[in-house]
Design an enzyme around this catalytic site. Structure first.
Site: not given
Length: 398
Positions: A131, A198, A201, A204, A208, A251
């Site tokens: 990362d 997914c 769905c 998410c 938010c 978050c």
């Protein structure tokens, strides 16, 4: 081409080093249009290194000229079931460890030694990153089959849910491509599919609070709570603050709500070092924290990236949201009134005396949120002191 036997042996050895997933991919180009469009639209906010390194991210040969394959690695960071770290809302789960850039890097170094011993590579003949490099980690992870990119833009694993830290090793070796996950008959040369498993769905996206996920797989960083509490070094936009709830570092909202997490188990954590006790800090602890305590508590943790002023800025926003979300309130109902008065008092002290204008301005905002019409009188000293401070001019209007 490296034989299947050698490849599987290497996979096994990497798993023994502490990685929870090991997959191989060739270096066919990832979808560059979406990333280019994302940057051109300004969705990367002020993270200019994303734009500067765009070409390298899309073309691994610019990182390692002789690269033929990438080994994608995943480390499961889900805390054990029942631990308070799994349910707390203040800190992103990944931050409740010693900085993974350091601990996972130790595993990568051992992986590099194996590559050198097994294939005769020199230390400059391969590149590894956790990362930190010009790598499209989620794109290559999806191409290698660690999971698929969900509608929240994150990698989702069938086994580990949303809780994988990603690392990569570019090598001048040809490994047979493991290929992406697919619904139908396996095709190792297929393109990874956004939102593959997914279905319909949209939890998410719906969850938010700032509507940062503007379409499946596309996040406007300028609205993202994680970005503002970590990467943004300046003021948090006023129009977003009331939507941050209790979050002071990162978050997990769009990750927590994903149904695939019901299959996830806690990771082995052989390449992680837990610091779950941080989740036990109270809001007043954060608001009153001094630099020595900050350095001691968050030593070698990701949270140190915010510096003390960033963490206290975020804590001020969380304090301003106490009447909207009660995560930080004491569990003992009898002490709630005392707690609220203590928070107001500390916020007023910050507004008047904190050495950082950034902290003072967000403390002022929080006082207005908690005190309403009384805020003008309560903040009279702060306003008088800062009336000539251009940094605070906007915020002292309430």
């Amino acid at each position: 081409m490296i034989s299947s036997e050698e490849k599987e042996q290497l996979r096994s050895e990497f798993l023994n080093l502490g990685f929870d997933v090991v997959r191989f991919s060739d270096l066919n180009p990832v979808d560059d249009d979406r990333l280019r469009e994302w940057i051109e639209a300004g969705y990367h906010a002020d993270m200019e290194w994303m734009a500067r390194s765009l070409e390298k991210r899309l073309d691994p040969s610019l990182v390692l000229e002789a690269a033929c394959s990438v080994i994608m690695l995943g480390v499961n960071y889900l805390p054990p079931a029942g631990d308070a770290a799994t349910t707390q809302k203040g800190f992103a789960k990944y931050s409740l460890y010693r900085d993974y850039h350091d601990t996972v890097l130790a595993g990568l170094k051992e992986a590099g030694k194996l590559l050198e011993e097994r294939f005769g590579l020199g230390p400059r003949e391969y590149r590894y990153y956790v990362d930190t490099g010009p790598v499209v980690e989620r794109g290559w992870a999806a191409a290698a089959g660690l999971g698929w990119q969900g509608k929240n833009g994150m990698l989702i694993s069938k086994e580990h849910g949303n809780w994988l830290l990603l690392a990569s090793i570019f090598v001048p070796l040809e490994f047979e491509n493991d290929g992406p996950l697919q619904k139908g008959r396996p095709d190792k040369d297929a393109e990874p599919e956004l939102g593959l498993l997914c279905g319909k769905c949209t939890r998410c996206m719906d969850a938010c609070p700032t509507n940062a996920i503007i379409e499946p797989g596309l996040v406007d960083t300028r609205k993202c709570i994680s970005y503002h509490t970590i990467e943004n070094k300046g003021a948090i936009p006023r129009e977003l603050r009331s939507k941050f709830g209790s979050r002071v570092y990162g978050c997990d909202i769009c990750l927590d709500v994903c149904p695939w997490n019901r299959f996830a188990q806690a990771g082995r954590q052989e390449l992680l070092e837990s610091r779950y006790a941080v989740a036990e800090l109270g809001l007043l602890d954060l608001l009153k924290m001094d630099i020595e305590t900050f350095r001691e508590v968050f030593r070698k943790m990701p949270v140190k990236r915010t510096k003390l002023r960033g963490l206290k800025r975020n804590a001020c926003v969380a304090a301003g949201n106490l009447l909207r979300e009660e995560y930080w309130w004491p569990k003992d109902g009898a002490s709630r009134e005392v707690f609220l008065e203590d928070v107001k008092r500390v916020l007023l002290e910050l507004a008047e005396t904190d050495e950082e204008p950034l902290v003072r301005s967000h403390a002022v905002w929080a006082v207005y949120q908690l005190c309403g019409d009384e805020a003008d009188a309560l903040l009279a000293k702060a306003k008088a002191k800062e009336e000539d401070d251009s940094v605070l001019a906007e915020y002292l209007q309430g």
